[in-house]
Design a protein around this motif. Structure first.
Motif, PDB file in Angstrom:
ATOM      1  N   GLY A 195       0.800  -1.216   0.000  1.00  0.00           N
ATOM      2  CA  GLY A 195       0.000   0.000   0.000  1.00  0.00           C
ATOM      3  C   GLY A 195       0.833   1.266   0.000  1.00  0.00           C
ATOM      4  N   LYS A 196       0.112   2.388   0.140  1.00  0.00           N
ATOM      5  CA  LYS A 196       0.752   3.712   0.176  1.00  0.00           C
ATOM      6  C   LYS A 196       0.301   4.437   1.438  1.00  0.00           C
ATOM      7  CE  LYS A 196      -1.090   4.760  -3.823  1.00  0.00           C
ATOM      8  NZ  LYS A 196      -1.661   3.474  -4.254  1.00  0.00           N
ATOM      9  N   LYS A 197       0.899   5.600   1.663  1.00  0.00           N
ATOM     10  CA  LYS A 197       0.551   6.321   2.888  1.00  0.00           C
ATOM     11  C   LYS A 197      -0.898   6.801   2.887  1.00  0.00           C
ATOM     12  CE  LYS A 197       2.337  10.807   1.309  1.00  0.00           C
ATOM     13  NZ  LYS A 197       3.303  11.894   1.617  1.00  0.00           N
ATOM     14  N   THR A 198      -1.505   6.872   1.682  1.00  0.00           N
ATOM     15  CA  THR A 198      -2.905   7.313   1.616  1.00  0.00           C
ATOM     16  C   THR A 198      -3.884   6.210   2.014  1.00  0.00           C
ATOM     17  OG1 THR A 198      -2.939   6.742  -0.737  1.00  0.00           O
ATOM     18  CG2 THR A 198      -2.422   9.036  -0.150  1.00  0.00           C
ATOM     19  N   ASP A 199      -3.514   4.919   1.777  1.00  0.00           N
ATOM     20  CA  ASP A 199      -4.433   3.832   2.112  1.00  0.00           C
ATOM     21  C   ASP A 199      -3.914   2.916   3.224  1.00  0.00           C
ATOM     22  OD1 ASP A 199      -2.529   2.193   0.848  1.00  0.00           O
ATOM     23  OD2 ASP A 199      -3.571   2.279  -1.063  1.00  0.00           O
ATOM     24  N   THR A 200      -2.630   3.054   3.588  1.00  0.00           N
ATOM     25  CA  THR A 200      -2.073   2.219   4.654  1.00  0.00           C
ATOM     26  C   THR A 200      -1.175   3.056   5.556  1.00  0.00           C
ATOM     27  OG1 THR A 200      -2.021   0.412   3.025  1.00  0.00           O
ATOM     28  CG2 THR A 200      -0.991  -0.026   5.140  1.00  0.00           C
ATOM     29  N   PRO A 201      -1.701   4.046   6.222  1.00  0.00           N
ATOM     30  CA  PRO A 201      -0.867   4.829   7.149  1.00  0.00           C
ATOM     31  C   PRO A 201      -0.567   4.021   8.406  1.00  0.00           C
ATOM     32  CG  PRO A 201      -3.136   5.522   7.312  1.00  0.00           C
ATOM     33  CD  PRO A 201      -3.105   4.515   6.186  1.00  0.00           C
ATOM     34  N   VAL A 202       0.555   4.330   9.037  1.00  0.00           N
ATOM     35  CA  VAL A 202       0.925   3.603  10.258  1.00  0.00           C
ATOM     36  C   VAL A 202      -0.040   3.949  11.386  1.00  0.00           C
ATOM     37  CG1 VAL A 202       2.713   3.268  11.997  1.00  0.00           C
ATOM     38  CG2 VAL A 202       3.357   3.489   9.599  1.00  0.00           C
ATOM     39  N   THR A 203      -0.365   5.212  11.548  1.00  0.00           N
ATOM     40  CA  THR A 203      -1.255   5.635  12.643  1.00  0.00           C
ATOM     41  C   THR A 203      -2.371   6.527  12.104  1.00  0.00           C
ATOM     42  OG1 THR A 203       0.104   7.568  13.141  1.00  0.00           O
ATOM     43  CG2 THR A 203       0.638   5.537  14.311  1.00  0.00           C
ATOM     44  N   ASP A 204      -3.407   6.646  12.927  1.00  0.00           N
ATOM     45  CA  ASP A 204      -4.488   7.579  12.577  1.00  0.00           C
ATOM     46  C   ASP A 204      -4.189   8.945  13.186  1.00  0.00           C
ATOM     47  OD1 ASP A 204      -4.976   7.309  15.273  1.00  0.00           O
ATOM     48  OD2 ASP A 204      -6.719   5.998  15.023  1.00  0.00           O
ATOM     49  N   GLU A 205      -5.175   9.835  13.136  1.00  0.00           N
ATOM     50  CA  GLU A 205      -4.949  11.189  13.640  1.00  0.00           C
ATOM     51  C   GLU A 205      -4.721  11.241  15.139  1.00  0.00           C
ATOM     52  OE1 GLU A 205      -9.329  10.267  13.428  1.00  0.00           O
ATOM     53  OE2 GLU A 205      -7.580  10.094  12.115  1.00  0.00           O
ATOM     54  N   ASN A 206      -5.045  10.138  15.829  1.00  0.00           N
ATOM     55  CA  ASN A 206      -4.845  10.081  17.281  1.00  0.00           C
ATOM     56  C   ASN A 206      -3.536   9.384  17.657  1.00  0.00           C
ATOM     57  OD1 ASN A 206      -7.364  11.349  17.800  1.00  0.00           O
ATOM     58  ND2 ASN A 206      -8.403   9.372  17.475  1.00  0.00           N
ATOM     59  N   GLY A 207      -2.729   8.999  16.643  1.00  0.00           N
ATOM     60  CA  GLY A 207      -1.473   8.322  16.929  1.00  0.00           C
ATOM     61  C   GLY A 207      -1.638   6.856  17.263  1.00  0.00           C
ATOM     62  N   VAL A 208      -2.780   6.264  16.900  1.00  0.00           N
ATOM     63  CA  VAL A 208      -3.058   4.858  17.177  1.00  0.00           C
ATOM     64  C   VAL A 208      -2.793   4.043  15.916  1.00  0.00           C
ATOM     65  CG1 VAL A 208      -4.803   3.182  17.899  1.00  0.00           C
ATOM     66  CG2 VAL A 208      -4.782   5.497  18.885  1.00  0.00           C
ATOM     67  N   VAL A 223      15.192  -4.949   8.742  1.00  0.00           N
ATOM     68  CA  VAL A 223      14.434  -4.191   9.738  1.00  0.00           C
ATOM     69  C   VAL A 223      13.088  -3.769   9.138  1.00  0.00           C
ATOM     70  CG1 VAL A 223      16.461  -3.316  10.956  1.00  0.00           C
ATOM     71  CG2 VAL A 223      15.552  -2.038   9.025  1.00  0.00           C
ATOM     72  N   MET A 224      12.084  -3.658  10.003  1.00  0.00           N
ATOM     73  CA  MET A 224      10.785  -3.119   9.605  1.00  0.00           C
ATOM     74  C   MET A 224      10.638  -1.742  10.244  1.00  0.00           C
ATOM     75  SD  MET A 224       6.867  -4.373  10.383  1.00  0.00           S
ATOM     76  CE  MET A 224       7.126  -6.047   9.840  1.00  0.00           C
ATOM     77  N   HIS A 225      10.349  -0.742   9.417  1.00  0.00           N
ATOM     78  CA  HIS A 225      10.193   0.631   9.899  1.00  0.00           C
ATOM     79  C   HIS A 225       8.719   0.950  10.092  1.00  0.00           C
ATOM     80  CE1 HIS A 225      14.361   2.057   8.238  1.00  0.00           C
ATOM     81  NE2 HIS A 225      14.451   1.395   9.384  1.00  0.00           N
ATOM     82  N   LEU A 226       8.404   1.333  11.309  1.00  0.00           N
ATOM     83  CA  LEU A 226       7.052   1.785  11.644  1.00  0.00           C
ATOM     84  C   LEU A 226       7.051   3.231  12.118  1.00  0.00           C
ATOM     85  CD1 LEU A 226       5.823  -1.403  13.556  1.00  0.00           C
ATOM     86  CD2 LEU A 226       5.421  -0.794  11.174  1.00  0.00           C
ATOM     87  N   THR A 246      -3.216   1.808  12.888  1.00  0.00           N
ATOM     88  CA  THR A 246      -4.418   1.547  12.104  1.00  0.00           C
ATOM     89  C   THR A 246      -4.569   0.062  11.813  1.00  0.00           C
ATOM     90  OG1 THR A 246      -3.276   1.817   9.991  1.00  0.00           O
ATOM     91  CG2 THR A 246      -4.196   3.798  11.016  1.00  0.00           C
ATOM     92  N   GLU A 247      -5.815  -0.343  11.489  1.00  0.00           N
ATOM     93  CA  GLU A 247      -6.083  -1.736  11.127  1.00  0.00           C
ATOM     94  C   GLU A 247      -5.376  -2.101   9.820  1.00  0.00           C
ATOM     95  OE1 GLU A 247      -7.570  -3.992  12.962  1.00  0.00           O
ATOM     96  OE2 GLU A 247      -7.788  -2.458  14.523  1.00  0.00           O
ATOM     97  N   GLU A 248      -5.337  -1.162   8.886  1.00  0.00           N
ATOM     98  CA  GLU A 248      -4.621  -1.411   7.630  1.00  0.00           C
ATOM     99  C   GLU A 248      -3.137  -1.676   7.893  1.00  0.00           C
ATOM    100  OE1 GLU A 248      -6.579   1.091   8.233  1.00  0.00           O
ATOM    101  OE2 GLU A 248      -8.248   0.943   6.798  1.00  0.00           O
ATOM    102  N   ALA A 249      -2.562  -0.896   8.805  1.00  0.00           N
ATOM    103  CA  ALA A 249      -1.144  -1.090   9.130  1.00  0.00           C
ATOM    104  C   ALA A 249      -0.916  -2.438   9.798  1.00  0.00           C
ATOM    105  CB  ALA A 249      -0.654   0.045  10.025  1.00  0.00           C
ATOM    106  N   LYS A 250      -1.849  -2.850  10.674  1.00  0.00           N
ATOM    107  CA  LYS A 250      -1.699  -4.141  11.353  1.00  0.00           C
ATOM    108  C   LYS A 250      -1.672  -5.287  10.346  1.00  0.00           C
ATOM    109  CE  LYS A 250      -3.936  -2.740  15.685  1.00  0.00           C
ATOM    110  NZ  LYS A 250      -5.101  -2.972  16.583  1.00  0.00           N
ATOM    111  N   ALA A 251      -2.573  -5.232   9.351  1.00  0.00           N
ATOM    112  CA  ALA A 251      -2.597  -6.292   8.336  1.00  0.00           C
ATOM    113  C   ALA A 251      -1.306  -6.284   7.521  1.00  0.00           C
ATOM    114  CB  ALA A 251      -3.809  -6.106   7.429  1.00  0.00           C
ATOM    115  N   ALA A 252      -0.837  -5.089   7.134  1.00  0.00           N
ATOM    116  CA  ALA A 252       0.409  -4.989   6.360  1.00  0.00           C
ATOM    117  C   ALA A 252       1.599  -5.483   7.176  1.00  0.00           C
ATOM    118  CB  ALA A 252       0.626  -3.548   5.907  1.00  0.00           C
ATOM    119  N   ILE A 253       1.613  -5.153   8.473  1.00  0.00           N
ATOM    120  CA  ILE A 253       2.709  -5.599   9.347  1.00  0.00           C
ATOM    121  C   ILE A 253       2.753  -7.115   9.421  1.00  0.00           C
ATOM    122  CG2 ILE A 253       3.473  -5.651  11.751  1.00  0.00           C
ATOM    123  CD1 ILE A 253       2.470  -2.748  11.968  1.00  0.00           C
ATOM    124  N   GLU A 254       1.598  -7.755   9.490  1.00  0.00           N
ATOM    125  CA  GLU A 254       1.551  -9.222   9.548  1.00  0.00           C
ATOM    126  C   GLU A 254       2.139  -9.832   8.279  1.00  0.00           C
ATOM    127  OE1 GLU A 254       1.004 -12.877  11.211  1.00  0.00           O
ATOM    128  OE2 GLU A 254       0.744 -10.899  12.151  1.00  0.00           O
TER     129      GLU A 254
END
Length: 454
Positions: free
Chosen positions: A94-107, A139-142, A109-117
């Motif tokens: 994905g890209k930062k538009t559809d798979t961001p690491v965190t949401d606006e609250n710094g949590v 290394v994996m960068h988050l 995201t579900e998309e990031a969790k799936a990509a991380i797996e």
């Protein structure tokens, strides 16, 4: 969930960036602790593990030290054949538009969790799938916009007949993992490997419910005849690319041969320089030894000529002794003993003193003769030894092929002092070495120019 893309580009291999030894502007330092480290092995240690034994085996088989390799990693880093010490791929879903690491609250995201797996499973199975690509840094960068992996690996190829048995070669590493040899620029080992890795990533994404978008070539703006014409042009270009690839392979092989020949010639030049210096030193030493031997022989002959008592002196002494003996016999008058049969002689007192004086001289002469006999014998032995030494030196010069040249060398230096001769010999050797060095540099420059042209 919208379809996403799989990114699998080549990376620049900035290990200090990958391992966060310095922080870029696009990094969120507060999330650096979220990064996952799978392996971080120093490149030098990795090279020792991959090529250390092969390097030791290669050096053990070399009879000449100048052909041994000290540091294989440094050799690859300084190679002119576009070899790389290691390679890197960046894996991203994905890209930062559809798979961001965190949401606006710094949590997270579900998309990031799936990509991380997906990325986690890919990293953990990379080495098993690619036995000829030694993974030394992963290394994996988050702490950036989108989860992604930095995969750094060393290609390891085995079974070389010449040189090191195990080497750094990306093409051969792929071939030994089962990928067919390249037939064109678009159909080669690297492309085939990337397609296989993308397929594996696609399968992992599907398991996580991630839909993958496959980007194709659109021809909505072309009519069918125009499209066919364009495809024919593409086929011609591909055929031309195949010809160019083959020509490039031939040129690369020629370049490898030139590099090998250059290395061999460099070794031969160095060996010839060493031999030349040794011959010059040997010639200088032989000149000194022969001159020393000739001086000793000359001195011995002078001493022998000065003290040569065997000829003139012995003859003169013999004459004097014979004359004195005759004189002594003339002054002695035989007499008969009245009381016995033994005969006596009668000598005047003045003659008796002469006899005693002659006897004393005879004794002195005998001692002198014995003394000079020993001295002459010693001198003759020294002359014989010096003559033998000179002959050995001449035979040694002849056996080294320096006979005529050495004679001319000695003749040319005859009117000069030994110091002048040695200085001129050293100057000649230095000029000879300088000319060889100049020819070697010209050869290296030409090879570099050919490599750049190729």
């Amino acid at each position: 969930m919208a379809a996403k893309t799989i990114s699998f580009p080549k990376g620049k291999g900035h290990l200090t960036h990958n391992n966060r030894e310095f922080i870029c502007n696009n990094v969120v330092p507060e999330r650096t602790a979220w990064n996952r480290i799978y392996i971080q092995e120093p490149l030098k240690d990795a090279y020792e593990k991959c090529f250390g034994q092969a390097l030791r085996d290669y050096n053990a088989a070399q009879k000449r030290k100048d052909r041994q390799k000290d540091d294989y990693l440094k050799e690859i880093e300084n190679s002119g054949n576009k070899e790389k010490a290691f390679y890197e791929n960046i894996v991203q879903i994905g890209k930062k538009t559809d798979t961001p690491v965190t949401d606006e609250n710094g949590v997270l995201t579900e998309e990031a969790k799936a990509a991380i797996e997906v990325l986690d499973r890919y990293a953990k199975t990379f080495q098993e799938r690619n036995p000829n690509l030694y993974l030394f840094n992963c290394v994996m960068h988050l702490d950036e916009a989108t989860p992604h992996l930095h995969i750094d690996y060393i290609p390891v190829a085995h079974g070389y007949k010449n040189g090191m048995k195990t080497r750094n070669s990306l093409t051969k590493a792929f071939q030994q993992m089962g990928f067919a040899k390249a037939v064109s620029r678009k159909q080669n080992e690297t492309v085939a490997w990337q397609e296989r890795e993308r397929e594996y990533l696609t399968e992992l994404c599907r398991e996580q419910g991630i839909e993958i978008e496959v980007l194709g070539v659109q021809r909505d703006n072309l009519s069918l005849p125009e499209y066919k014409t364009a495809m024919r042009e593409v086929e011609k270009l591909e055929q031309h690319a195949v010809v160019l690839d083959k020509r490039n392979e031939a040129l690369e092989q020629q370049n490898d041969d030139l590099v090998q020949k250059t290395a061999e010639l460099r070794g031969q030049v160095q060996e010839m320089e060493v031999q030349n210096n040794e011959l010059v030193l040997q010639a200088q030493k032989l000149t000194e030894q022969i001159e020393e031997a000739e001086e000793k022989e000359k001195a011995a002959k002078e001493v022998l000529a000065k003290h040569d008592l065997r000829a003139e002196t012995f003859k003169m002494i013999s004459k004097e002794v014979a004359a004195e003996t005759k004189s002594m016999k003339s002054v002695a008058v035989p007499m008969t003993n009245l009381f016995g049969s033994e005969e006596y002689v009668k000598v005047k007192k003045s003659d008796w003193n002469k006899i005693l004086d002659a006897f004393s001289k005879a004794v002195s002469r005998n001692h002198l003769l014995e003394k000079y006999e020993k001295k002459i014998s010693n001198l003759e032995q020294k002359i014989a030894a010096l003559t033998e030494q000179v002959e050995k030196l001449k035979r040694f010069v002849a056996s080294r092929g320096l006979g005529e040249a050495f004679v001319e060398f000695v003749k040319s230096l005859a009117p000069k002092t030994m110091k002048q001769r040695l200085e001129e010999a050293k100057a000649d050797a230095a000029e000879h070495n300088r000319q060889k060095q100049s020819r070697r540099q010209d050869m290296v420059s030409k090879n570099k120019q050919r490599q750049q042209e190729m």
